[in-house]
Design an enzyme around this catalytic site. Structure first.
Site, short mmCIF file in Angstrom:
data_model
loop_
_atom_site.label_atom_id
_atom_site.label_comp_id
_atom_site.label_asym_id
_atom_site.label_seq_id
_atom_site.Cartn_x
_atom_site.Cartn_y
_atom_site.Cartn_z
N GLU A 132 16.67 0.67 5.50
CA GLU A 132 15.57 -0.23 5.89
C GLU A 132 15.52 -0.43 7.40
O GLU A 132 14.45 -0.32 8.02
CB GLU A 132 15.71 -1.58 5.18
CG GLU A 132 14.66 -2.59 5.59
CD GLU A 132 13.27 -2.14 5.19
OE1 GLU A 132 12.36 -2.20 6.04
OE2 GLU A 132 13.08 -1.71 4.03
N ASP A 146 12.44 0.76 9.92
CA ASP A 146 11.70 -0.21 10.72
C ASP A 146 11.78 0.09 12.21
O ASP A 146 10.77 0.04 12.93
CB ASP A 146 12.24 -1.62 10.46
CG ASP A 146 11.90 -2.13 9.07
OD1 ASP A 146 11.09 -1.48 8.38
OD2 ASP A 146 12.45 -3.16 8.66
N SER A 166 7.54 -1.66 3.19
CA SER A 166 8.43 -1.68 4.35
C SER A 166 8.00 -0.65 5.38
O SER A 166 8.30 -0.78 6.57
CB SER A 166 9.87 -1.36 3.93
OG SER A 166 10.47 -2.48 3.37
N ASP A 220 -12.05 0.20 5.43
CA ASP A 220 -12.06 -0.45 4.13
C ASP A 220 -11.58 0.53 3.06
O ASP A 220 -12.05 1.67 2.97
CB ASP A 220 -13.49 -0.91 3.81
CG ASP A 220 -13.56 -1.84 2.61
OD1 ASP A 220 -12.49 -2.30 2.17
OD2 ASP A 220 -14.67 -2.09 2.13
N ILE A 221 -10.61 0.10 2.25
CA ILE A 221 -10.06 0.93 1.18
C ILE A 221 -10.70 0.49 -0.13
O ILE A 221 -10.59 -0.69 -0.51
CB ILE A 221 -8.52 0.80 1.11
CG1 ILE A 221 -7.90 1.00 2.49
CG2 ILE A 221 -7.95 1.78 0.09
CD1 ILE A 221 -8.20 2.33 3.14
N GLY A 243 -14.99 -4.39 0.77
CA GLY A 243 -14.63 -5.71 1.30
C GLY A 243 -13.17 -6.02 1.04
O GLY A 243 -12.36 -5.14 0.70
N ASP A 285 -9.80 -7.18 -0.75
CA ASP A 285 -9.27 -7.15 -2.11
C ASP A 285 -7.77 -7.43 -2.07
O ASP A 285 -7.12 -7.22 -1.05
CB ASP A 285 -9.56 -5.80 -2.79
CG ASP A 285 -9.01 -4.61 -2.02
OD1 ASP A 285 -7.78 -4.45 -1.97
OD2 ASP A 285 -9.81 -3.86 -1.44
#
EC number: 3.4.14.10
Length: 601
Positions: free
Chosen positions: A299, A303, A517, A559-560, A578, A580
């Site tokens: 992790e 990062d 992550s 927008d997905i 929009g 979600d």
């Protein structure tokens, strides 16, 4: 505004001599029905074991601080960007002098000398170290050692504690007591490259069209690199600055160490110009920095490699915060905690110089975090945001809960004694003062099925997202997911970014990482670039992002509209036009965002 001067501890203690503690009745301050699913009572707690108790004192002026935050984060407000100073935020976080007096007297009655009591910079947190036996006397409770059936983790907790009734409105909470949250990193299983499924071969030089209409290497559909993110999110040509005081912060918990050899190997492969560069390491509460390959944190590597790699040469800061060590009953000294956010927040709020953008990839199901703890930590996030910091958090990897669409085997149960099926929102992503980052996959982008999203059971929906969320809810068929979620709660995520197949270096080998992550440090990198552009233009950093994102910023996001986030025996919510609760308002278009934020005051 007018700021008051805080009373110092000795004077507060002197006032306390009049506090009528004798005869005060002990009343339950906090209790839970029982340990969350997976935890069971393992053994009695040794009376000699040392506990580090953190006591949160009430903050009567927090509503004022919150109002400041709304105003300075609203692009349409005259005070936009007029962030509070450390001194101003501390004044608004401070307890009332009477609170300091009463708590001081209570601690004195239990034999704690002034020098044994540690106050935070704003004096709103008190830390003491006491044996379990004394803690049980002070809190009228009994501690036990609890064990997690699946992971074997062992912690020391109780399910209820009490305080003298006179203390109830002076003390918000005391931990560790009733908190069983594990604050795991949001990351699916790390995939070794030699075990991963082979990607479909891409002819050299083949490209596909990205959301900004620009060409993107076709290989980015199988493996995400720094170059892929810059291409996909329209930031290929932007060069950051190393000398304008802009910084990016990355948090590390649970013994996650960023390995420097792995970082340099990653730079060599994906950003050769950054080779030889370093970052600032800050240890909090005894956080370590083990640089052996064996101790490398997947992790932490993910990062730092993607966060710092995206923004180089912008300086990076990695915070290593101790938390959740194993509990060994026959040792007297080890502290036992898994609440690292309080230590991290306490440290940052005491500093004059804080990175303008900070990414965190940790969290847990909201219901495993006591309401008092969640609201208090969230208030600390608001204090950081009021100082001009953009806080980004992964939205979780379980869709609406456990990631399992099968009703027969799903594990989404309430822990309030009713044991009913419900969606499981994630904290701190559910905090209304942070920006929660969901996940996408592929090009063209669709929602990653793991993308955590939903509605908080603790926090009401803030005004900045009311219109967008109401519009989404109005599109749902009547009765959809009835009783499974709180339709009036803070909705998340706010935005999204790629979250699968990130190419990282781990223990000297190339690996593939998946999860939100990946998404949080990626989105944070682009926010840091936007701050870089604003600072270079003589403007303030962006600070708390959400009021901007929901008012006008969404127009500069991709927008997905395809995909869903299954879990809890359902297919979860759908991505749509929009906002979600799968991908929020979408993924960044850097050049459009840059034009938008440079036009702001």
């Amino acid at each position: 505004m007018k700021f008051v001067t805080l009373l110092v501890f000795p004077f507060a203690a002197a006032l306390a001599s009049t506090v009528p503690f004798k005869g005060c009745q002990q009343k339950v301050k906090e209790s839970i029905h029982g340990p969350p699913r997976g935890w069971y009572k393992h053994a009695p707690a040794p009376k000699h074991h040392m506990l580090e108790l953190k006591i949160a004192l009430s903050q009567p002026r927090f509503p004022e601080l919150e109002q400041h935050l709304w105003e300075i984060s609203d692009p349409s407000h005259a005070r936009y960007g007029a962030y509070l100073s450390k001194q101003e935020t501390e004044t608004l976080m401070a307890p009332h002098p009477e609170t300091l007096a009463v708590v001081s007297e209570w601690l004195t009655l239990h034999g704690l000398a002034e020098e044994e009591v540690i106050h935070s910079s704003a004096r709103d947190w008190v830390t003491i170290r006491v044996p379990v036996g004394l803690a049980e006397e002070m809190l009228d409770t009994t501690y036990h050692v609890y064990k997690h059936a699946e992971t074997g983790e062992i912690i020391l907790r109780t399910t209820s504690y009490s305080l003298p009734d006179i203390l109830h409105h002076h003390v918000d909470l005391i931990q560790p007591t009733t908190m069983f949250a594990r604050f795991k990193a949001f990351k699916s299983t790390l995939h070794w490259n030699n075990q991963a499924q082979p990607a479909a071969p891409c002819p050299p030089g083949e490209t596909i069209t990205g959301p900004a209409g620009n060409p993107v290497d076709a290989s980015c559909n199988s493996t995400i690199t720094l170059s892929c993110l810059r291409q996909l999110y329209n930031a290929e040509n932007y060069k950051t600055t190393a000398t304008n005081c802009n910084k990016l912060g990355i948090t590390g918990y649970l013994d996650q160490y960023a390995n420097n050899k792995d970082l340099q190997q990653f730079y060599l492969a994906q950003n050769p110009s950054a080779c030889g560069s370093n970052y600032t390491l800050i240890s909090i509460h005894g956080g370590k920095n083990n640089q052996s390959y064996e101790a490398a944190g997947d992790e932490a590597n993910l990062d730092t490699q993607f966060g710092f790699g995206l923004v180089w040469p912008t300086p990076g800061t990695f915070y290593t915060t101790a938390g959740q060590p194993p509990y060994i009953p026959d040792l007297v000294d080890p502290t036992n905690l898994n609440e690292p956010y309080t230590y991290w927040l306490e440290h940052l709020l005491s500093q004059n110089d804080i990175p303008q953008t900070i990414s965190t990839s940790y969290g847990d199901n909201e219901q495993t975090v006591p309401y008092t703890y969640a609201t208090r930590v969230c208030a600390g996030m608001a204090s950081l945001s009021a100082r001009g910091v953009s806080l980004l958090f992964s939205s979780g990897d379980g869709g609406v809960g456990d990631g399992n669409p099968d009703p027969a085997t799903q594990l989404c149960k309430s822990n309030d004694g009713r044991n009913v099926t419900k969606f499981l929102p994630v904290f701190p992503a559910s905090c209304p003062y942070v920006t929660a980052v969901g996940g996408t996959v592929n090009i063209p982008e669709t929602a990653a099925s793991l993308s955590g999203g939903g509605f908080s059971d603790y926090f009401a929906r803030p005004a900045y997202q009311e219109a967008a969320v109401s519009e989404y809810l109005a599109m749902l068929a009547p009765g959809t997911f009835k009783g499974l979620y709180n339709s009036t709660g803070r909705a998340y995520p706010d935005v999204a970014a790629q979250a699968e197949s990130f190419s990282i270096i781990y223990q000297g080998q190339e690996n593939s990482a998946t999860g939100t992550s990946c998404a949080s440090p990626a989105f944070a990198g682009f926010v840091s670039m936007l701050n870089d552009a604003r600072i270079n233009a003589g403007k303030t950093p962006l600070g708390f992002l959400n009021p901007l994102l929901y008012s006008t910023g969404y127009t500069a996001l991709n927008d997905i509209t395809q995909g869903n986030n299954p879990g809890c025996g359902t297919l979860g919510f759908n991505a749509t036009v929009g906002w979600d609760p799968v991908t929020g308002h979408g993924t960044p278009n850097f050049e459009k965002l840059k034009a938008l934020v440079l036009a702001l005051p």
